[in-house]
Design an enzyme around this catalytic site. Structure first.
Site, PDB file in Angstrom:
ATOM      1  CG  HIS A 160     -12.959  88.174 137.740  1.00  0.00           C
ATOM      2  ND1 HIS A 160     -13.460  86.915 137.931  1.00  0.00           N
ATOM      3  CD2 HIS A 160     -14.037  88.998 137.630  1.00  0.00           C
ATOM      4  CE1 HIS A 160     -14.787  86.953 137.912  1.00  0.00           C
ATOM      5  NE2 HIS A 160     -15.167  88.210 137.746  1.00  0.00           N
TER       6      HIS A 160
ATOM      7  CB  SER B  51      18.195  90.675 146.721  1.00  0.00           C
ATOM      8  OG  SER B  51      19.106  89.713 146.238  1.00  0.00           O
TER       9      SER B  51
ATOM     10  CE  LYS C  20      14.216  90.407 144.340  1.00  0.00           C
ATOM     11  NZ  LYS C  20      13.033  89.773 143.779  1.00  0.00           N
TER      12      LYS C  20
ATOM     13  CD  GLU D 205       7.441  88.367 150.223  1.00  0.00           C
ATOM     14  OE1 GLU D 205       7.654  87.491 149.374  1.00  0.00           O
ATOM     15  OE2 GLU D 205       8.334  89.133 150.632  1.00  0.00           O
TER      16      GLU D 205
END
Ligand code: ARG
Length: 442
Positions: A140, A261, A267, A274
């Site tokens: 979970h 970024s 970042k 992704e």
């Protein structure tokens, strides 16, 4: 009509397979006396020249000629005349395209299989390296029990190994030659389908001419195997995005797999992971697309089936990208062992070890041990400390027979080391399994 009918924009990818099929067909036609030696030679040389021109980008594909089959054949006839027009004897584009796409999928499977093996090697190597690196095991997405990074990575080796098995099954079933089924009913010419099948590396000819031109279940199977494999890569990619988040900080990826970024200098976005995750969406779409195309088609061939190709190409290409990126990330990732170990100890992750100790040492029934442990966890939680930080006296207020020995099972190292059951998380098991995989994949 031309715009919707033409498939040359995408099926030109089949040029190698198309030429290979035509060479086998021509050789067979000569063997059975339908083509003369000279005609077959002219065809063979003409096809070789066309192949060389396509290879170097020096071939102009024509939309008016619809597809790869007619583009090649028309150019052949232009170049060698009469003999080119005889090539299509005892053949139809229906069996031709079925042959080409099977050959293409077979080649794609071989490429993906090699990539899967490489990805598994990367995982097994890192697993061997991190057989004892403790990390939280989750259910979970809640901390459940301590495990090791090596054990976790080997879970993916098992999944990818089954993906190889699925592709191998698909390859075995698709490896029959539809060539010679002609339009749909076979032919009256004395062709030798066993000969063309052997020349193209098929195990033999397909047994029913209608099935040969009407079926695309090999493509569906391939897409399903791709979609399942992509799902595995996607789950790993999801974990990488979680693990690299500064809130977790379990692993770091180098600049090769992250981007900064333009506005937020701190970042490190895990773009590659992704995209691996996102590619799964289109691969699933490719599977559903072809399932939907095929579901309403009366036998045998219908032009709908021309739509099998783009999805097959897309799935193969994007899965190949996903596998390459995944293998790269696996080799690249730098685990932060300290952070993972600290996280592994958080959330009372050794509560099961405590309950097991009560069963083993005090002979409590497991349900009672679970209850006692629950009360100890509540006590630790109220005090804002770990289980191991409770004193023996505090523990004895819940269960008076607890002894000093209990502290031996409350550390994360003791927890992972104790899980020695077959397939369990114990570092010795993981080391052995990783070595087994490394040997198998060498
Ligand atoms: N381009 C077609 C396809 O990909 C080839 C077969 C065409 N056959 C036909 N009878 N129109 O399916």
């Amino acid at each position: 009509m031309g715009a919707i009918n033409a498939s040359i924009g995408f099926d030109r990818k089949l040029w190698r397979q198309d030429i290979r099929g035509s060479l086998a067909h021509a050789a067979m036609l000569r063997h059975v006396g339908i083509l003369s030696d000279a005609e077959e030679k002219a065809i063979r040389e003409g096809l070789a020249a066309i192949g060389a021109r396509i290879e170097t980008g020096d071939f102009e594909f024509s939309d008016a000629l619809e597809d790869i089959h007619m583009n090649v054949e028309a150019r052949l006839t232009e170049a060698i005349g009469e003999a080119g027009k005889r090539l299509h004897t005892a053949r139809s584009r229906n069996d031709q395209v079925a042959t080409d796409i099977r050959l293409w999928v077979r080649d794609a499977i071989d490429g993906l299989d090699a990539q899967l093996a490489d990805c598994m090697r990367a995982l097994a190597d890192r697993a061997a390296e991190h057989a004892g690196t403790v990390m939280p095991g989750f259910t979970h997405l809640q901390p459940a029990q301590p495990t090791t990074l090596g054990h976790h990575l080997l879970a993916y080796v098992e999944m990818l190994s089954r993906d190889r098995g699925r592709l191998a099954d698909c390859r075995r079933r698709l490896n029959e030659s539809p060539l010679g089924a002609a339009a749909l009913c076979g032919t009256g010419f004395p062709i030798d389908r066993h000969m063309t099948a052997a020349a193209l590396g098929f195990d033999g000819p397909t047994r029913n001419s209608l099935d040969s031109v009407a079926s695309r279940d090999f493509a569906l199977e391939f897409l399903a195997a791709c979609a399942i494999c992509a799902t595995h890569l996607s789950r790993f990619a999801e974990e990488v995005t979680i693990w690299t988040s500064p809130f977790f900080g379990f692993v770091r990826l180098s600049d090769a797999f992250t981007t900064g970024s333009s506005i937020m200098p701190q970042k490190r976005n895990p773009d590659a992971a992704e995209l691996v995750r996102a590619k799964t969406g289109r691969i699933n779409g490719d599977l559903i697309g072809l399932l939907t195309v095929m579901k309403g088609l009366a036998l045998t061939y219908a032009k709908d089936m021309q739509e099998d190709k783009e999805g097959v190409f897309d799935a193969a290409e994007n899965l190949a990208l996903g596998l390459a990126a995944t293998a790269g990330m696996v080799r690249d990732l730098r685990p932060d062992a300290e952070r993972m170990k600290a996280a592994a100890g958080a959330g009372f992750s050794t509560a099961t070890d405590l309950a097991d100790w009560l069963v083993r040492e005090l002979r409590l029934p497991f349900r009672d041990a679970h209850h006692v442990t629950g009360r100890l966890v509540a006590m630790a939680e109220a005090k804002g400390v770990d289980l191991a930080a409770l004193s023996l006296d505090e523990m004895r207020t819940v269960e008076p027979r607890i002894t000093e020995g209990v502290f031996g099972v409350l550390t994360v190292e003791a927890s992972v080391a104790s899980r020695t059951s077959y397939g369990g998380t114990a570092p010795d098991n993981v080391r052995r399994m990783a070595a087994e995989w490394q040997e198998r994949l060498a």
